[in-house]
Scaffold this motif. Structure first.
Motif, mmCIF file in Angstrom:
data_model
loop_
_atom_site.group_PDB
_atom_site.id
_atom_site.type_symbol
_atom_site.label_atom_id
_atom_site.label_comp_id
_atom_site.label_asym_id
_atom_site.label_seq_id
_atom_site.Cartn_x
_atom_site.Cartn_y
_atom_site.Cartn_z
ATOM 1 N N ARG A 31 27.240 44.432 26.218
ATOM 2 C CA ARG A 31 26.473 45.305 27.162
ATOM 3 C C ARG A 31 25.156 44.585 27.817
ATOM 4 N NH1 ARG A 31 25.894 47.968 22.144
ATOM 5 N NH2 ARG A 31 23.616 48.231 21.738
ATOM 6 N N GLN A 32 24.831 43.655 27.276
ATOM 7 C CA GLN A 32 23.559 42.973 27.398
ATOM 8 C C GLN A 32 23.613 42.162 28.606
ATOM 9 O OE1 GLN A 32 22.345 41.935 23.561
ATOM 10 N NE2 GLN A 32 20.565 42.801 23.790
ATOM 11 N N LYS A 33 22.460 41.952 29.570
ATOM 12 C CA LYS A 33 22.508 41.341 30.666
ATOM 13 C C LYS A 33 22.865 39.793 30.552
ATOM 14 C CE LYS A 33 19.179 40.441 34.700
ATOM 15 N NZ LYS A 33 18.107 40.755 35.296
ATOM 16 N N HIS A 56 19.572 39.986 16.464
ATOM 17 C CA HIS A 56 20.039 40.416 17.869
ATOM 18 C C HIS A 56 18.939 40.662 18.685
ATOM 19 C CE1 HIS A 56 21.774 43.687 20.171
ATOM 20 N NE2 HIS A 56 21.078 44.683 19.687
ATOM 21 N N SER A 57 19.280 40.402 19.868
ATOM 22 C CA SER A 57 18.069 40.604 20.906
ATOM 23 C C SER A 57 18.229 41.817 21.455
ATOM 24 C CB SER A 57 18.501 39.513 22.247
ATOM 25 O OG SER A 57 17.636 39.903 23.202
ATOM 26 N N GLY A 89 17.307 43.210 27.499
ATOM 27 C CA GLY A 89 18.660 43.119 28.433
ATOM 28 C C GLY A 89 19.866 43.989 28.360
ATOM 29 N N VAL A 90 19.453 45.146 27.686
ATOM 30 C CA VAL A 90 20.326 46.332 27.450
ATOM 31 C C VAL A 90 20.709 46.713 28.802
ATOM 32 C CG1 VAL A 90 21.193 48.345 26.412
ATOM 33 C CG2 VAL A 90 19.917 46.607 25.253
ATOM 34 N N ARG A 91 21.973 46.722 29.277
ATOM 35 C CA ARG A 91 22.551 47.577 30.508
ATOM 36 C C ARG A 91 22.654 48.940 30.359
ATOM 37 N NH1 ARG A 91 27.094 43.325 32.658
ATOM 38 N NH2 ARG A 91 25.733 41.601 32.626
ATOM 39 N N TYR A 127 23.487 38.254 21.965
ATOM 40 C CA TYR A 127 23.464 39.293 22.805
ATOM 41 C C TYR A 127 25.071 39.929 22.674
ATOM 42 C CZ TYR A 127 19.504 36.772 24.992
ATOM 43 O OH TYR A 127 18.399 35.949 24.952
ATOM 44 N N TYR A 156 24.438 38.236 28.256
ATOM 45 C CA TYR A 156 25.574 37.960 27.543
ATOM 46 C C TYR A 156 26.631 37.141 28.231
ATOM 47 C CZ TYR A 156 30.483 38.811 25.280
ATOM 48 O OH TYR A 156 31.589 38.822 24.641
#
Length: 100
Positions: free
Chosen positions: A69-71, A94-95, A98-100, A66, A73
């Motif tokens: 910026r991903q949730k 790469h996931s 969950g991107v913020r 992650y 992380y």
């Protein structure tokens, strides 16, 4: 058994063995070596290890990493901080969630 039958059997056996050797050498997998992956408990340690690369959170159980910026992380018990290039070179993906 007579000698003709023995010679025929030996030739057939030799042909089968040669065929198996050729087939197995043609489909034999290539040697793959693992890439070194240095994991860290803290983000600052990972950033000091790879100052020119971004630091990601690698979840070993899910085999994904992650971005900052991903949730997810820095969350979870089955992960640690690593350099992004080392993670991708080691086969982790790469996931996209969950991107913020």
């Amino acid at each position: 058994m007579n000698t003709v039958a023995v010679q025929t059997f030996s030739r057939q056996r030799l042909c089968i063995c040669a065929f198996l050797i050729i087939v197995t050498s043609a489909v034999a997998p290539t040697v793959v070596t693992a890439q070194p992956l240095t994991s860290f408990r803290y983000e600052t340690q990972a950033q000091a290890h790879c100052p020119d690369d971004s630091v990601v959170w690698l979840d070993f159980r899910k085999e994904v990493y992650y971005l900052k910026r991903q949730k997810k992380y820095g969350r979870g018990w089955t992960g640690s901080f690593v350099c992004r290039k080392e993670a991708s070179d080691s086969g982790f993906r790469h996931s996209l969630l969950g991107v913020r």
